[in-house]
Motif scaffolding. Structure first.
Motif, mmCIF file in Angstrom:
data_model
loop_
_atom_site.group_PDB
_atom_site.id
_atom_site.type_symbol
_atom_site.label_atom_id
_atom_site.label_comp_id
_atom_site.label_asym_id
_atom_site.label_seq_id
_atom_site.Cartn_x
_atom_site.Cartn_y
_atom_site.Cartn_z
ATOM 1 N N UNK A 338 -10.408 -22.460 -9.933
ATOM 2 C CA UNK A 338 -11.775 -22.236 -10.397
ATOM 3 C C UNK A 338 -12.126 -23.244 -11.477
ATOM 4 N N UNK A 339 -13.385 -23.574 -11.543
ATOM 5 C CA UNK A 339 -13.845 -24.468 -12.586
ATOM 6 C C UNK A 339 -13.697 -23.837 -13.961
ATOM 7 N N UNK A 340 -13.342 -24.659 -14.934
ATOM 8 C CA UNK A 340 -13.197 -24.187 -16.310
ATOM 9 C C UNK A 340 -13.952 -25.099 -17.259
ATOM 10 N N UNK A 342 -12.803 -27.945 -18.415
ATOM 11 C CA UNK A 342 -12.325 -29.321 -18.295
ATOM 12 C C UNK A 342 -12.787 -29.889 -16.952
ATOM 13 N N UNK A 343 -13.906 -30.616 -16.941
ATOM 14 C CA UNK A 343 -14.488 -31.057 -15.673
ATOM 15 C C UNK A 343 -13.675 -32.112 -14.937
ATOM 16 N N UNK A 344 -12.831 -32.885 -15.644
ATOM 17 C CA UNK A 344 -12.087 -33.956 -14.992
ATOM 18 C C UNK A 344 -10.712 -33.452 -14.574
ATOM 19 N N UNK A 345 -10.679 -32.692 -13.471
ATOM 20 C CA UNK A 345 -9.407 -32.141 -13.002
ATOM 21 C C UNK A 345 -8.448 -33.216 -12.513
ATOM 22 N N UNK A 346 -8.960 -34.355 -12.130
ATOM 23 C CA UNK A 346 -8.103 -35.408 -11.592
ATOM 24 C C UNK A 346 -7.022 -35.814 -12.583
ATOM 25 N N UNK A 347 -7.341 -35.761 -13.862
ATOM 26 C CA UNK A 347 -6.363 -36.143 -14.878
ATOM 27 C C UNK A 347 -5.178 -35.184 -14.911
ATOM 28 N N UNK A 369 -17.805 -26.397 -12.273
ATOM 29 C CA UNK A 369 -18.596 -25.489 -13.105
ATOM 30 C C UNK A 369 -17.749 -24.248 -13.390
ATOM 31 N N UNK A 370 -17.875 -23.655 -14.580
ATOM 32 C CA UNK A 370 -17.050 -22.490 -14.912
ATOM 33 C C UNK A 370 -17.166 -21.383 -13.864
#
Length: 404
Positions: A338-340, A342-347, A369-370
C-alpha cells in the motif's frame, strides 16, 4: 470455441515450415479486456508467452494496464457505442472489473461477440441481491440475509437474526470495503440508503477467519481448483493471503473447493471465479462474496502455482486446455503493498532484493498515495513463519513502515 485449421500434409506448400507440416500463416486471437487496472496488466502479462494479442478499453492512458498494452482504446465502458466499437476485431471480451452494465453485455452477445463470463453469470457478481437469491436456489450456504427497505426495516431484520450488529451492503458498486457498513443501531443504518439503490442486510457472522476458494472454468466445462487460501483483511482491504490456508482440515478444504466448482457450474461461469468465504466458529463455511475475474486472493499464484490465475483466465476465455493449479512450494504468502508517506518506492528495491533474493515484487505503475494498492510481493518456501516474515518485511519496507 476457437477451432484450429487442419495442417497441410508434410511436403505440401513451400518453404521449410510448410514442409514440416505447419500452416503458412498463424493467426493468434485478440482478447479484448474492459478495464485498465492492475488485473488487466497482469492478465496481459500472462498472455505474452502464448502470443495472445490484447486490446484494452481503459478510462485513461495513465491506467495501470494502459501503460503496457500496445492497443489501447480510451473510452467509457458505460457507453454501448464505445463498447461496440472497441469489440471490433476482438475474438472474445473479458473484464478487469464487474461494472459494465448487464444490458450492454447482452447487446454485445446479440452482435455475435463472445463475452466471458457472460452477462447471465456476471450479474451475480454485479448485484449482491441477485447473488444471494441464486445461491439460495442452489442451496449454497450463506449468512442469513434479505433486502431491506429503510432503517426501520434494517432494525426489524436485526431483531429477526439475534439483534445488532448487522452488516448492510449496497447491492451494486461496492469493493474493498466500500459500500459495506457495520451497523450497531437503527440510527447507524441511515447512510446506506442515501445511495438510492437497494440495500442488502446480512447477519454478523461469528467467524474464525476469511477464506477464498478459486477455480477456473472453460466454456466446454473443464475446471481446475486452486488450494483454498486464508485472506487477512485490514480496514476492509485485503492485506495478506496465505496459500494454502494453515490448519484448514482436508474435509473443509474439499467442501470449499467443491462448493466453488458447483457455483461455477450452476451459474455457467467462464474464466476465474473467486468465492470469498467465512469459516465459522462451529466449523462451517459460508459464502461472503463472488468475483468473476482474477482476484487479489489469487495473486500468490503468479509465483506459487504451476499455472497462475491470470494464465488460466486467458486460457479459459479462449477455451484452451487449462493449466495445472498445483502449488510449487509448501507455502506461498502474498502481501499487498500500500502507498505510504514515501512516494519513491524504487529506492527501497535495493534493500528488499538484497535481503531476500527469492522475493518477487509486482508493481502496478500507479502513483503512490496513502492507503492505495500499488503492488504486491510474493514469498514462498518450506517454513510458514519464515515465509510470512519475509513477505511482511518487504511490504512494510516498500511502504515505509519498516526502515531496517
Amino acid at each position: 470455441m476457437l477451432t484450429t485449421r487442419p495442417r497441410p500434409r508434410s511436403g505440401t506448400g513451400d518453404g521449410p515450415r510448410a514442409a514440416a507440416g505447419y500452416p503458412k500463416r498463424v493467426t493468434f486471437p485478440v482478447v479484448g479486456m474492459v478495464g485498465g487496472g492492475q488485473l488487466a496488466r497482469m492478465t496481459h502479462e500472462a498472455g505474452i508467452p502464448l502470443g495472445i494479442k490484447f486490446k484494452l478499453l481503459s478510462d485513461s492512458p495513465q491506467d495501470s494496464a494502459a501503460q503496457v498494452v500496445s492497443d489501447v482504446v480510451i473510452g467509457d465502458y458505460r457507453d454501448l457505442d464505445t463498447l461496440r466499437e472497441f469489440a471490433r476485431g476482438c475474438d472474445v471480451i473479458t473484464f478487469d472489473h464487474e461494472h459494465v452494465p448487464t444490458e450492454h453485455l447482452r447487446a454485445l452477445e446479440a452482435d455475435g461477440i463472445p463475452v466471458r463470463p457472460g452477462p447471465d453469470a456476471l450479474v451475480h457478481a454485479q448485484d449482491k441481491g441477485v447473488m444471494r437469491a441464486r445461491l439460495d436456489e442452489i442451496g449454497a450456504p450463506s449468512p442469513r440475509h434479505r433486502i431491506v427497505a429503510d432503517p426501520a426495516d434494517a432494525a426489524a431484520f436485526a431483531a429477526e437474526t439475534g439483534g445488532f450488529p448487522i452488516i448492510l451492503k449496497t447491492v451494486r458498486g461496492g469493493y474493498d470495503g466500500k459500500g459495506v457498513w457495520f451497523v450497531r443501531s437503527e440510527d447507524e443504518a441511515r447512510d446506506p440508503f442515501l445511495a438510492g439503490v437497494p440495500v442488502l442486510a446480512e447477519e454478523k457472522v461469528d467467524y474464525v477467519r476469511e477464506l477464498a476458494a478459486s477455480i477456473v472454468r472453460s466454456p466446454h466445462g473443464q475446471a481446475v481448483a486452486y488450494p483454498v487460501v486464508e485472506s487477512r483483511q485490514v480496514d476492509g482491504v485485503c492485506d495478506t493471503v496465505i496459500a494454502p490456508a494453515p490448519g484448514l482440515s482436508a474435509d473443509l478444504a474439499g467442501q470449499a473447493q467443491e462448493l466453488a466448482l458447483r457455483i461455477a457450474k450452476e451459474l455457467d461461469v467462464v474464466g476465474h471465479l473467486a468465492v470469498e468465504l467465512f469459516e465459522t466458529r462451529d466449523g462451517r463455511i459460508l459464502v461472503n462474496e463472488l468475483a468473476m475475474r482474477p482476484h487479489n486472493s489469487g495473486h500468490w499464484t503468479q509465483d506459487g502455482a504451476v499455472t497462475s490465475q491470470f494464465a488460466n483466465h486467458v486460457r479459459a476465455v479462449l477455451d484452451l486446455p487449462l493449466g495445472d493449479p498445483r502449488p510449487r512450494a509448501p507455502w506461498t504468502v502474498m502481501c499487498n503493498v500500500l502507498g505510504g508517506d514515501y512516494p519513491d518506492m524504487y529506492q527501497a528495491y535495493l534493500h528488499c532484493m538484497a535481503r531476500d533474493p527469492q522475493l518477487k515484487i509486482h508493481m502496478y505503475g500507479k502513483d503512490v498515495k496513502p492507503g492505495r494498492k500499488v503492488g504486491h510481493v510474493n514469498t514462498y518456501g518450506d517454513d510458514l513463519d519464515d515465509v510470512l516474515d519475509r513477505a511482511r518485511h518487504a511490504a512494510g519496507y516498500l511502504r515505509g513502515t519498516i526502515v531496517e
